[in-house]
Design a protein around this motif. Structure first.
Motif, PDB file in Angstrom:
ATOM      1  N   ALA A  43     -12.436  20.738 -34.068  1.00  0.00           N
ATOM      2  CA  ALA A  43     -11.675  20.380 -32.868  1.00  0.00           C
ATOM      3  C   ALA A  43     -12.307  19.173 -32.169  1.00  0.00           C
ATOM      4  O   ALA A  43     -11.601  18.271 -31.705  1.00  0.00           O
ATOM      5  N   ASP A  44     -13.641  19.141 -32.098  1.00  0.00           N
ATOM      6  CA  ASP A  44     -14.339  17.994 -31.508  1.00  0.00           C
ATOM      7  C   ASP A  44     -14.054  16.717 -32.278  1.00  0.00           C
ATOM      8  O   ASP A  44     -13.849  15.645 -31.695  1.00  0.00           O
ATOM      9  N   SER A  45     -14.023  16.819 -33.598  1.00  0.00           N
ATOM     10  CA  SER A  45     -13.747  15.657 -34.435  1.00  0.00           C
ATOM     11  C   SER A  45     -12.334  15.127 -34.191  1.00  0.00           C
ATOM     12  O   SER A  45     -12.118  13.917 -34.094  1.00  0.00           O
ATOM     13  N   VAL A  46     -11.375  16.033 -34.087  1.00  0.00           N
ATOM     14  CA  VAL A  46      -9.995  15.629 -33.803  1.00  0.00           C
ATOM     15  C   VAL A  46      -9.927  14.920 -32.446  1.00  0.00           C
ATOM     16  O   VAL A  46      -9.293  13.868 -32.317  1.00  0.00           O
ATOM     17  N   GLN A  47     -10.604  15.474 -31.441  1.00  0.00           N
ATOM     18  CA  GLN A  47     -10.602  14.869 -30.107  1.00  0.00           C
ATOM     19  C   GLN A  47     -11.231  13.478 -30.140  1.00  0.00           C
ATOM     20  O   GLN A  47     -10.717  12.541 -29.535  1.00  0.00           O
ATOM     21  N   ARG A  48     -12.363  13.317 -30.841  1.00  0.00           N
ATOM     22  CA  ARG A  48     -13.013  12.001 -30.941  1.00  0.00           C
ATOM     23  C   ARG A  48     -12.100  10.990 -31.621  1.00  0.00           C
ATOM     24  O   ARG A  48     -12.031   9.824 -31.226  1.00  0.00           O
ATOM     25  N   THR A  49     -11.376  11.441 -32.646  1.00  0.00           N
ATOM     26  CA  THR A  49     -10.443  10.552 -33.343  1.00  0.00           C
ATOM     27  C   THR A  49      -9.346  10.094 -32.385  1.00  0.00           C
ATOM     28  O   THR A  49      -9.008   8.897 -32.341  1.00  0.00           O
ATOM     29  N   ARG A  50      -8.794  10.994 -31.607  1.00  0.00           N
ATOM     30  CA  ARG A  50      -7.739  10.634 -30.642  1.00  0.00           C
ATOM     31  C   ARG A  50      -8.289   9.672 -29.588  1.00  0.00           C
ATOM     32  O   ARG A  50      -7.628   8.702 -29.222  1.00  0.00           O
ATOM     33  N   LEU A  51      -9.484   9.935 -29.097  1.00  0.00           N
ATOM     34  CA  LEU A  51     -10.085   9.050 -28.096  1.00  0.00           C
ATOM     35  C   LEU A  51     -10.346   7.663 -28.683  1.00  0.00           C
ATOM     36  O   LEU A  51     -10.116   6.645 -28.012  1.00  0.00           O
ATOM     37  N   ARG A  52     -10.807   7.615 -29.922  1.00  0.00           N
ATOM     38  CA  ARG A  52     -11.062   6.325 -30.587  1.00  0.00           C
ATOM     39  C   ARG A  52      -9.760   5.552 -30.749  1.00  0.00           C
ATOM     40  O   ARG A  52      -9.695   4.354 -30.496  1.00  0.00           O
ATOM     41  N   GLU A  53      -8.691   6.240 -31.155  1.00  0.00           N
ATOM     42  CA  GLU A  53      -7.386   5.591 -31.312  1.00  0.00           C
ATOM     43  C   GLU A  53      -6.886   5.051 -29.975  1.00  0.00           C
ATOM     44  O   GLU A  53      -6.369   3.927 -29.910  1.00  0.00           O
ATOM     45  N   PHE A  55      -8.748   4.185 -27.420  1.00  0.00           N
ATOM     46  CA  PHE A  55      -9.614   3.066 -27.056  1.00  0.00           C
ATOM     47  C   PHE A  55      -9.165   1.791 -27.770  1.00  0.00           C
ATOM     48  O   PHE A  55      -9.080   0.719 -27.158  1.00  0.00           O
ATOM     49  N   VAL A  56      -8.857   1.898 -29.055  1.00  0.00           N
ATOM     50  CA  VAL A  56      -8.412   0.725 -29.817  1.00  0.00           C
ATOM     51  C   VAL A  56      -7.101   0.200 -29.240  1.00  0.00           C
ATOM     52  O   VAL A  56      -6.941  -1.012 -29.031  1.00  0.00           O
ATOM     53  N   ALA A  62      -5.407  -4.878 -23.661  1.00  0.00           N
ATOM     54  CA  ALA A  62      -6.182  -5.704 -22.725  1.00  0.00           C
ATOM     55  C   ALA A  62      -6.369  -7.115 -23.273  1.00  0.00           C
ATOM     56  O   ALA A  62      -6.268  -8.098 -22.524  1.00  0.00           O
ATOM     57  N   LEU A  63      -6.627  -7.232 -24.570  1.00  0.00           N
ATOM     58  CA  LEU A  63      -6.781  -8.550 -25.185  1.00  0.00           C
ATOM     59  C   LEU A  63      -5.471  -9.333 -25.100  1.00  0.00           C
ATOM     60  O   LEU A  63      -5.475 -10.522 -24.766  1.00  0.00           O
ATOM     61  N   SER A  64      -4.354  -8.669 -25.359  1.00  0.00           N
ATOM     62  CA  SER A  64      -3.050  -9.331 -25.252  1.00  0.00           C
ATOM     63  C   SER A  64      -2.796  -9.797 -23.826  1.00  0.00           C
ATOM     64  O   SER A  64      -2.321 -10.925 -23.606  1.00  0.00           O
ATOM     65  N   ASP A  65      -3.114  -8.938 -22.843  1.00  0.00           N
ATOM     66  CA  ASP A  65      -2.945  -9.309 -21.430  1.00  0.00           C
ATOM     67  C   ASP A  65      -3.813 -10.503 -21.075  1.00  0.00           C
ATOM     68  O   ASP A  65      -3.376 -11.424 -20.382  1.00  0.00           O
ATOM     69  N   MET A  66      -5.058 -10.502 -21.555  1.00  0.00           N
ATOM     70  CA  MET A  66      -5.972 -11.596 -21.251  1.00  0.00           C
ATOM     71  C   MET A  66      -5.462 -12.907 -21.846  1.00  0.00           C
ATOM     72  O   MET A  66      -5.463 -13.942 -21.190  1.00  0.00           O
ATOM     73  N   LYS A  67      -5.001 -12.835 -23.083  1.00  0.00           N
ATOM     74  CA  LYS A  67      -4.492 -14.042 -23.731  1.00  0.00           C
ATOM     75  C   LYS A  67      -3.244 -14.557 -23.026  1.00  0.00           C
ATOM     76  O   LYS A  67      -3.062 -15.765 -22.871  1.00  0.00           O
ATOM     77  N   ALA A  68      -2.379 -13.650 -22.587  1.00  0.00           N
ATOM     78  CA  ALA A  68      -1.140 -14.051 -21.915  1.00  0.00           C
ATOM     79  C   ALA A  68      -1.409 -14.651 -20.539  1.00  0.00           C
ATOM     80  O   ALA A  68      -0.779 -15.625 -20.146  1.00  0.00           O
ATOM     81  N   SER A  69      -2.359 -14.069 -19.808  1.00  0.00           N
ATOM     82  CA  SER A  69      -2.625 -14.534 -18.444  1.00  0.00           C
ATOM     83  C   SER A  69      -3.660 -15.652 -18.396  1.00  0.00           C
ATOM     84  O   SER A  69      -3.695 -16.423 -17.434  1.00  0.00           O
ATOM     85  N   GLY A  70      -4.521 -15.718 -19.391  1.00  0.00           N
ATOM     86  CA  GLY A  70      -5.615 -16.692 -19.363  1.00  0.00           C
ATOM     87  C   GLY A  70      -6.732 -16.287 -18.421  1.00  0.00           C
ATOM     88  O   GLY A  70      -7.629 -17.071 -18.132  1.00  0.00           O
ATOM     89  N   LEU A  71      -6.686 -15.049 -17.939  1.00  0.00           N
ATOM     90  CA  LEU A  71      -7.697 -14.550 -17.006  1.00  0.00           C
ATOM     91  C   LEU A  71      -8.542 -13.478 -17.680  1.00  0.00           C
ATOM     92  O   LEU A  71      -8.059 -12.715 -18.508  1.00  0.00           O
ATOM     93  N   GLY A  72      -9.803 -13.421 -17.282  1.00  0.00           N
ATOM     94  CA  GLY A  72     -10.693 -12.409 -17.828  1.00  0.00           C
ATOM     95  C   GLY A  72     -11.946 -12.304 -16.997  1.00  0.00           C
ATOM     96  O   GLY A  72     -12.007 -12.792 -15.872  1.00  0.00           O
ATOM     97  N   TYR A  73     -12.951 -11.653 -17.552  1.00  0.00           N
ATOM     98  CA  TYR A  73     -14.206 -11.410 -16.848  1.00  0.00           C
ATOM     99  C   TYR A  73     -15.353 -11.966 -17.671  1.00  0.00           C
ATOM    100  O   TYR A  73     -15.456 -11.686 -18.860  1.00  0.00           O
ATOM    101  N   GLU A  74     -16.213 -12.730 -17.033  1.00  0.00           N
ATOM    102  CA  GLU A  74     -17.395 -13.266 -17.710  1.00  0.00           C
ATOM    103  C   GLU A  74     -18.383 -12.120 -17.943  1.00  0.00           C
ATOM    104  O   GLU A  74     -18.596 -11.287 -17.055  1.00  0.00           O
TER     105      GLU A  74
END
Length: 105
Positions: A43-53, A55-56, A62-74
């Motif tokens: 069950a822990d393994s299944v939960q970690r897999t869902r959390l990893r998915e 996160f990805v 977030a990367l798409s938003d950053m590229k579209a807006s040209g804004l980000g954080y140093e």
């Protein structure tokens, strides 16, 4: 004839002897049965897999938003913010101000 719960489904699992021994030791150390330990581990393994998915997916969005807006954080500002936040959580300073995105590139 024995009945099984509708919520569970019998499964046979053949394990290498060394792995089973290690699982038995871990279960004993946790104070639970081998079966309960294996169910919880799976069950822990299944939960970690869902959390990893998730996160990805969040990272890609977030990367798409950053590229579209040209804004980000140093990165330096991000590191300083989390360092200050850690000190705040330890009661050593006031909460840091939220970071404002800046134009990148």
């Amino acid at each position: 004839m024995a009945t099984t719960s509708l919520a569970s489904k019998p499964t046979s699992l053949k394990l290498p002897a060394a792995l089973k021994t290690q699982l038995e030791i871990n279960a004993q150390n946790a104070g639970i049965s081998l079966h309960a330990f294996m169910v919880q581990t799976l069950a822990d393994s299944v939960q970690r897999t869902r959390l990893r998915e998730a996160f990805v997916q969040d990272s890609q969005a977030a990367l798409s938003d950053m590229k579209a807006s040209g804004l980000g954080y140093e990165i330096g500002g991000v590191r300083a913010y989390f360092s200050d936040l850690s000190r705040h959580r330890k009661g050593l300073q006031t909460k840091p101000q939220d970071l404002a995105p800046t134009p990148l590139g």
